[in-house]
Design a protein around this motif. Structure first.
Motif, PDB file in Angstrom:
ATOM      1  N   GLU A 152     -93.584 -37.188  69.694  1.00  0.00           N
ATOM      2  CA  GLU A 152     -93.298 -38.269  68.724  1.00  0.00           C
ATOM      3  C   GLU A 152     -94.279 -39.357  69.386  1.00  0.00           C
ATOM      4  OE1 GLU A 152     -89.250 -39.102  69.328  1.00  0.00           O
ATOM      5  OE2 GLU A 152     -88.689 -37.443  68.348  1.00  0.00           O
ATOM      6  N   ALA A 153     -94.464 -39.608  70.730  1.00  0.00           N
ATOM      7  CA  ALA A 153     -95.294 -40.546  71.135  1.00  0.00           C
ATOM      8  C   ALA A 153     -96.635 -40.215  70.953  1.00  0.00           C
ATOM      9  CB  ALA A 153     -95.011 -40.442  72.598  1.00  0.00           C
ATOM     10  N   ARG A 154     -97.122 -39.210  70.890  1.00  0.00           N
ATOM     11  CA  ARG A 154     -98.295 -38.632  70.601  1.00  0.00           C
ATOM     12  C   ARG A 154     -98.907 -39.067  69.370  1.00  0.00           C
ATOM     13  NH1 ARG A 154    -101.902 -37.347  74.043  1.00  0.00           N
ATOM     14  NH2 ARG A 154    -103.898 -37.408  72.615  1.00  0.00           N
ATOM     15  N   THR A 155     -97.854 -38.676  68.190  1.00  0.00           N
ATOM     16  CA  THR A 155     -98.438 -39.048  66.822  1.00  0.00           C
ATOM     17  C   THR A 155     -98.449 -40.535  66.761  1.00  0.00           C
ATOM     18  OG1 THR A 155     -96.602 -37.196  65.916  1.00  0.00           O
ATOM     19  CG2 THR A 155     -97.324 -38.948  64.311  1.00  0.00           C
ATOM     20  N   ALA A 156     -97.586 -41.367  67.232  1.00  0.00           N
ATOM     21  CA  ALA A 156     -97.850 -42.933  67.563  1.00  0.00           C
ATOM     22  C   ALA A 156     -99.049 -43.280  67.839  1.00  0.00           C
ATOM     23  CB  ALA A 156     -96.904 -43.306  68.034  1.00  0.00           C
ATOM     24  N   LEU A 157     -99.805 -42.427  69.184  1.00  0.00           N
ATOM     25  CA  LEU A 157    -100.768 -42.887  69.545  1.00  0.00           C
ATOM     26  C   LEU A 157    -101.823 -42.835  68.823  1.00  0.00           C
ATOM     27  CD1 LEU A 157    -102.395 -43.355  72.230  1.00  0.00           C
ATOM     28  CD2 LEU A 157    -102.539 -40.966  72.918  1.00  0.00           C
ATOM     29  N   GLU A 158    -101.981 -41.377  68.141  1.00  0.00           N
ATOM     30  CA  GLU A 158    -103.104 -41.029  67.331  1.00  0.00           C
ATOM     31  C   GLU A 158    -103.164 -41.811  66.144  1.00  0.00           C
ATOM     32  OE1 GLU A 158    -103.087 -36.907  67.011  1.00  0.00           O
ATOM     33  OE2 GLU A 158    -103.402 -36.541  69.004  1.00  0.00           O
ATOM     34  N   ALA A 159    -101.795 -42.319  65.480  1.00  0.00           N
ATOM     35  CA  ALA A 159    -102.072 -43.115  64.417  1.00  0.00           C
ATOM     36  C   ALA A 159    -102.110 -44.777  64.612  1.00  0.00           C
ATOM     37  CB  ALA A 159    -100.608 -42.819  63.767  1.00  0.00           C
ATOM     38  N   GLY A 160    -102.514 -45.062  65.810  1.00  0.00           N
ATOM     39  CA  GLY A 160    -102.645 -46.473  66.441  1.00  0.00           C
ATOM     40  C   GLY A 160    -101.332 -47.434  66.171  1.00  0.00           C
ATOM     41  N   LEU A 161    -100.120 -46.798  66.295  1.00  0.00           N
ATOM     42  CA  LEU A 161     -99.066 -47.474  66.122  1.00  0.00           C
ATOM     43  C   LEU A 161     -98.389 -47.921  67.427  1.00  0.00           C
ATOM     44  CD1 LEU A 161     -96.969 -45.386  63.530  1.00  0.00           C
ATOM     45  CD2 LEU A 161     -98.392 -47.346  63.324  1.00  0.00           C
TER      46      LEU A 161
END
Length: 648
Positions: free
Chosen positions: A9-18
């Motif tokens: 989940e953290a990785r998804t946020a990182l790659e989306a710039g969130l």
């Protein structure tokens, strides 16, 4: 460690710039991700593959020569502990640049293995969040697993790194172990931390020359472990080095370089040292009121602290080590180095030194090193106690007058004890002495007086006694095969030489021997790893022969792993009949026969390469030569080779 789903989940946020979800990542990982974002790094892109020139790598290796010597030995041990696990071990400098690597072939051939090479940079600016770069920044051990890496390209890796601190607490280098995420082992991080601590302790011994090095811990049984604090104290009582464990044990106290012993402990330095110099353990309290046990691991160059004379008259301090001694002796093995550090003090007290080790482990080399350290102006004289017939022992040791007995030399003989006057008498193979000869030797050691056979007057000599054996003298005493009083007389200090296969400085020994045999010839790390995997029943002597044999076949300017390919099991017929009953004799005989074949049947060249006589070579070939007779391994007993010519 956070659950894999939350990291995803953290990785998804990182790659989306969130914004990164709170309390999902370890604080140091979250902070690293934020720094990488601030640098404008795209986590979905490939990291910058920055590798400096080999000239720069070589320069930095030379700058950190001491670190590399200690670290490469620890890396070999660490590699042996985790080999077969698809791992790579890397040594980096303080800036995160890789200096050296060791790896399994599978990992070396992978994309990650091709990226972690000498000269590659692993700071956050180049590689994002990774263990090597983060350990350098945090000055603490770090583990980065899978998706915790900033760049998705590194998501299949698990990396564990620990900083190597210099004796003043600064980051000197970095030790890293990397593997595929699926294959990681839970205990590897602990092994990396232990290896880094061992290197740090070695640096204290290397850099605190002349200082007293003390180990301390609240529990006496932990004094010989990496949990023990290690502190170097100068002759003035000031702290010059303190290891990481010591800093932790003295937390809350002014434990810093330059503080005094009395600032940390409720006792005077000189008083505590006096109680430890005999090998005892002191129990004292630190300034916080906690009790610790303390032992001296190395005695300072100048002996006791303070100007007042010792209660026991001391021999003069040994003279400085003559030039050339260090070049002839390799010892970067930590336990052995600790023992060797005590030699100057032992020699100053006039105590004998007893060496124990397998055949070929370097006992005579060590004995010559002790002679060099002693600064004595007299000769180094060796006596092979097992090669001298009982009836001739007294005349060999003490000499004889003209016509003292049938067969005596017309001009008489000085004797080895008098030949060693002012120097060192090396008693090799001391366990092989008959009981009557043991009594003769004991009488000599009691007063160091020599009376030649046939003479009426005794002469006192000044000799440093060094003895050696590959057998357990204590067990022989229990079996009544060796005199207890002689054992205690010889056992002033015992140094156990580890077998070659157990030496932490194996790589340094290989390079030292190769430099001595063929200066200018290089050897690859892969070749050294292949050599390190062998059992080495013949120890250093066997390694010397293997290197010489490889040099015979050398086509180029360096030895690689292909120079040491085993030829498979050797049949019983590939050694002479006299050698077959003994494993070591079989191995030695096969070495001679192999070199003989490699030289095209040239006995003279075989003898030169192996340091043997042509007679010995021919005897191992089961063919007529300059003389006939038994195999060389038992000539010493049968033909009475002069004991001072016998080699270890």
């Amino acid at each position: 460690m956070p659950r894999q789903s939350t990291i995803s989940e953290a990785r998804t946020a990182l790659e989306a710039g969130l914004s990164l979800p709170s309390a999902v990542l370890a604080p140091q990982v979250a902070a690293s991700w934020q720094r990488c974002r601030a640098l404008g790094l795209d986590p979905r892109a490939s990291p910058r593959d920055v590798v400096v020139s080999f000239v720069e790598v070589k320069r930095r290796r030379e700058e950190e020569a001491t670190l590399r010597r200690l670290a490469l030995a620890e890396m070999q041990l660490l590699y042996a502990q985790i080999a077969g696990s698809n791992f790579m071990i890397a040594l980096g400098d303080r800036d995160g640049m890789v200096l050296d690597t060791l790896s399994d072939r599978e990992f070396a051939d992978s994309a990650a293995g091709r990226a972690i090479v000498p000269g590659s940079l692993w700071g956050e600016g180049e590689r994002g969040t990774n263990a090597l770069g983060l350990a350098a920044r945090e000055r603490a051990p770090v583990a980065i697993h899978g998706l915790e890496h900033y760049f998705s390209d590194h998501g299949h890796l698990s990396c564990m790194a620990a900083p190597i601190l210099d004796p003043r607490g600064g980051v000197l280098g970095l030790l890293d172990a990397s593997c595929s995420y699926e294959g990681r082992q839970q205990h590897t991080h602990a092994l990396v931390r232990m290896a880094a601590s061992q290197i740090e302790n070695g640096l204290i011994f290397q850099e605190s020359v002349g200082s007293f090095i003390l180990a301390f811990h609240p529990r006496a049984e932990y004094l010989d472990t990496l949990s023990a604090g290690l502190v170097a104290i100068g002759r003035d009582g000031a702290v010059s080095s303190l290891n990481r464990a010591g800093s932790a044990l003295l937390s809350g106290l002014p434990a810093r370089i330059g503080c005094r012993f009395e600032d940390l402990f409720e006792a005077r330095f000189g008083t505590v040292l006096d109680s430890m110099l005999g090998g005892g353990i002191a129990r004292i309290c630190d300034r916080a009121g906690s009790a610790v046990f303390m032992v001296c691991r190395r005695i300072g160059q100048d002996g006791l602290v303070g100007a007042k004379p010792s209660r026991t008259p001391m021999a003069p301090r040994p003279a400085p080590q003559p030039a050339g001694i260090a070049a002839e002796f390799v010892c970067e093995d930590p336990p052995l180095a600790l023992a060797i550090a005590e030699i100057p003090r032992v020699l100053a007290l006039g105590l004998p030194v007893h060496l124990v080790g397998e055949t070929g482990s370097g006992k005579e080399v060590m004995a010559r090193h002790i002679h060099g350290v002693s600064g004595r102006s007299g000769a180094f004289v060796a006596l092979n106690c097992g090669a001298v017939p009982e009836a001739l022992f007294a005349s060999e040791l003490f000499g004889h007058e003209r016509g003292a007995f049938t067969g005596a030399r017309e001009e008489g003989a000085l004797g080895l004890a008098r030949a060693a006057d002012g120097g060192t008498l090396f008693l090799d193979e001391v366990a092989e002495m008959p009981l009557a000869a043991q009594a003769t030797l004991l009488r000599f050691l009691d007063g160091l007086e020599v009376r030649a056979v046939g003479a009426t007057k005794a002469v006192r000599v000044d000799v440093q006694i060094v003895s050696a054996t590959n057998r357990d003298l204590k067990a022989l005493v229990a079996e009544r095969a060796f005199r207890a009083d002689l054992y205690h007389r010889l056992n002033g200090m015992t140094i156990a030489l580890p077998p070659l296969a157990a030496r932490a400085d194996f790589a340094a020994i290989v390079r030292h021997l190769l430099t001595r045999i063929a200066p200018g010839t290089a050897i690859t790390d892969a070749a050294i790893r292949r050599l390190a995997s062998r059992p080495w029943p013949g120890n250093v002597r066997e390694l010397d022969a293997v290197l010489k044999r490889a040099l015979v076949r050398l086509d180029g300017d360096r030895l690689d792993e292909n120079a040491f390919v085993d030829g498979g099991p050797v049949g019983e017929t590939d050694c002479c009949a006299s050698c077959r009953p003994s494993l070591l004799s079989r191995h030695r005989c096969r070495e001679i026969r192999t070199v003989y074949r490699d030289t095209g049947g040239n006995a003279s060249r075989t003898a030169r390469l192996l340091g043997l006589s042509r007679t010995t070579v021919y005897k191992h070939l089961d063919r007529p030569g300059p003389s006939d007779g038994a195999c060389a391994h038992d000539l010493g007993r049968r033909n009475a080779i002069p004991p001072d010519l016998e080699r270890l």
